[in-house]
Design an enzyme around this catalytic site. Structure first.
Site, PDB file in Angstrom:
ATOM      1  N   ILE A  19      -0.902  68.680 100.533  1.00  0.00           N
ATOM      2  CA  ILE A  19       0.039  69.116  99.479  1.00  0.00           C
ATOM      3  C   ILE A  19       0.548  67.839  98.510  1.00  0.00           C
ATOM      4  O   ILE A  19       0.296  66.723  99.142  1.00  0.00           O
ATOM      5  CB  ILE A  19       1.200  69.563 100.220  1.00  0.00           C
ATOM      6  CG1 ILE A  19       1.885  68.448 101.327  1.00  0.00           C
ATOM      7  CG2 ILE A  19       0.883  70.860 101.001  1.00  0.00           C
ATOM      8  CD1 ILE A  19       3.098  69.229 102.139  1.00  0.00           C
ATOM      9  N   ASP A  20       1.171  68.033  97.476  1.00  0.00           N
ATOM     10  CA  ASP A  20       1.466  67.112  96.758  1.00  0.00           C
ATOM     11  C   ASP A  20       2.668  66.133  97.003  1.00  0.00           C
ATOM     12  O   ASP A  20       3.231  66.424  98.115  1.00  0.00           O
ATOM     13  CB  ASP A  20       1.895  67.501  95.305  1.00  0.00           C
ATOM     14  CG  ASP A  20       1.114  68.614  94.589  1.00  0.00           C
ATOM     15  OD1 ASP A  20      -0.061  68.320  94.573  1.00  0.00           O
ATOM     16  OD2 ASP A  20       1.792  69.224  93.835  1.00  0.00           O
ATOM     17  N   LYS A  21       2.641  65.132  96.664  1.00  0.00           N
ATOM     18  CA  LYS A  21       3.619  63.990  97.105  1.00  0.00           C
ATOM     19  C   LYS A  21       4.951  64.482  97.304  1.00  0.00           C
ATOM     20  O   LYS A  21       5.778  64.382  98.211  1.00  0.00           O
ATOM     21  CB  LYS A  21       3.647  62.976  96.049  1.00  0.00           C
ATOM     22  CG  LYS A  21       4.590  61.803  96.327  1.00  0.00           C
ATOM     23  CD  LYS A  21       4.574  60.650  95.322  1.00  0.00           C
ATOM     24  CE  LYS A  21       5.721  59.842  95.350  1.00  0.00           C
ATOM     25  NZ  LYS A  21       5.801  58.630  94.272  1.00  0.00           N
TER      26      LYS A  21
ATOM     27  N   ARG B 237       2.382  75.137  90.952  1.00  0.00           N
ATOM     28  CA  ARG B 237       3.144  74.687  89.684  1.00  0.00           C
ATOM     29  C   ARG B 237       2.415  74.865  88.475  1.00  0.00           C
ATOM     30  O   ARG B 237       3.047  75.528  87.502  1.00  0.00           O
ATOM     31  CB  ARG B 237       3.152  73.032  89.911  1.00  0.00           C
ATOM     32  CG  ARG B 237       3.699  72.618  91.231  1.00  0.00           C
ATOM     33  CD  ARG B 237       3.378  71.132  91.727  1.00  0.00           C
ATOM     34  NE  ARG B 237       4.030  70.331  90.663  1.00  0.00           N
ATOM     35  CZ  ARG B 237       3.693  68.942  90.450  1.00  0.00           C
ATOM     36  NH1 ARG B 237       3.005  68.418  91.544  1.00  0.00           N
ATOM     37  NH2 ARG B 237       4.520  68.067  89.641  1.00  0.00           N
TER      38      ARG B 237
END
Length: 348
Positions: free
Chosen positions: A156-158, A260
């Site tokens: 998953i993204d930062k 997103r």
């Protein structure tokens, strides 16, 4: 693909070069320009950047530098040769706290905090989740963080918080990897998005591809096109706050920045998502009071309002269904409470 700071400066014969990347062209490859060939092999690099690297003498074929218009042939050996040694990408164990939700001999489920990069990469070679896992499992002889056959099964993204599963054995990673590939895992996210969605639930389908205008951002292409990778996101409205909406998102696929990019595509960027334009006031009043309220919201949750809330998979050893749910982190919870107060007329 990297390039020398002094673009277009041709290397002298006595300059020392270091191999950073290598690929052998397939025997059935049709002749194609090398810049196009490498752009397809390296989707994170622009064709212009590759051309600059070739002009600087950094791209070699069969041991000799070539220009960007060179056409690759079957069995060519293409290498990226730079004037500096390759960064050591080996993963070093670091004593970083982990929020472990579940653990046994085969798997480990972690609730990642926002702000932590999952895996080392350009600009983030330390302080990542995998560095922390390497330290936590440092005494487990069968686990080597540098071995791709074990470790993180997905990412998953930062600046996204939430649940991730880690495989402690090669057998576990293979079994879990098949589940993710076959789309039999269950994952849901909570997100606060700008705007009041018309429908209570919906389906977003559109290929995810790198945005040519911004390589750090993804964009959406028609599902029937040959651009990008197919992606489907389902969403359901949980709560409405007039100018924003709390939604649940369920993924059929797991593409980079999928939620997103998809929510941006339908006109509802994630709240506070700087990359996709959600860090501006996109809906609402013009009053100074409202503007101050939004700024306070941004301060409460200074990252995209996205949390990987649930994760479900079949255990690779016991074959039992495993389902996990994580609470909202402090920043996300505070943001939602702020908007709940707003809709009740109690907070601005």
């Amino acid at each position: 693909m990297e390039e020398r700071p002094m673009e277009n400066e041709i290397l002298e014969d006595d300059d020392q070069l270091f191999e950073h990347w290598k690929v052998e062209v397939d025997a059935g490859q049709q002749p194609v320009r090398i810049d196009k060939f490498l752009a397809e092999k390296n989707p994170y690099q622009s064709r212009n950047r590759i051309q600059n690297a070739a002009d600087a003498g950094f791209i070699h074929v069969n041991g000799k530098p070539v220009k960007s218009n060179y056409k690759v042939r079957p069995n060519d050996v293409v290498t990226l040769m730079l004037d500096r040694p390759k960064h050591d990408t080996s993963i070093v164990a670091e004593n970083i706290p982990l929020n472990i939700v579940y653990e046994d001999d085969a798997v480990m489920v972690i609730n990642k905090e926002a702000g932590m990069v999952v895996h080392p990469g350009a600009g983030n070679f330390t302080g990542t989740l995998i560095n922390a896992i390497a330290y936590y499992l440092r005494d487990l002889e069968s686990f080597d963080a540098n071995n791709p056959e074990v470790g993180l099964v997905h990412r998953i993204d930062k600046d996204t918080s939430g649940l991730l599963v880690v495989a402690k054995t090669p057998e576990a990673k293979t079994a879990l990897g098949k589940q993710f590939f076959n789309k039999t895992t269950h994952r849901s996210y909570n997100a606060l998005v700008w705007g009041n969605l018309v429908e209570e639930e919906g389906r977003i389908e559109g290929n995810i591809t790198r945005d040519p205008r911004n390589r750090l951002r993804m964009t959406v292409a028609p599902p029937d096109s040959e651009i990008g990778k197919p992606a489907v996101t389902h969403y359901r409205v949980l709560e409405r706050y007039g100018y924003t909406t709390l939604v649940e998102c369920i993924l059929e696929t797991g593409r980079t920045h999928q939620i997103r990019a998809h929510m941006k595509h339908i006109g509802h960027p994630l709240f506070a998502d700087e990359t996709y334009g959600g860090d501006e006031i996109l809906r609402g009043q013009r009053s100074s009071t409202y503007k101050a309220f939004i700024q306070n919201c941004f301060k409460l949750c200074p990252r995209q309002a996205l949390h990987a809330k649930t994760l479900g998979f079949v255990h690779p050893v016991t074959k039992q269904q495993m389902d996990f749910t994580s609470e909202w982190p402090t920043d996300f919870a505070a943001l939602i409470e702020k908007w709940r107060g707003f809709i009740k007329g109690k907070a601005l």
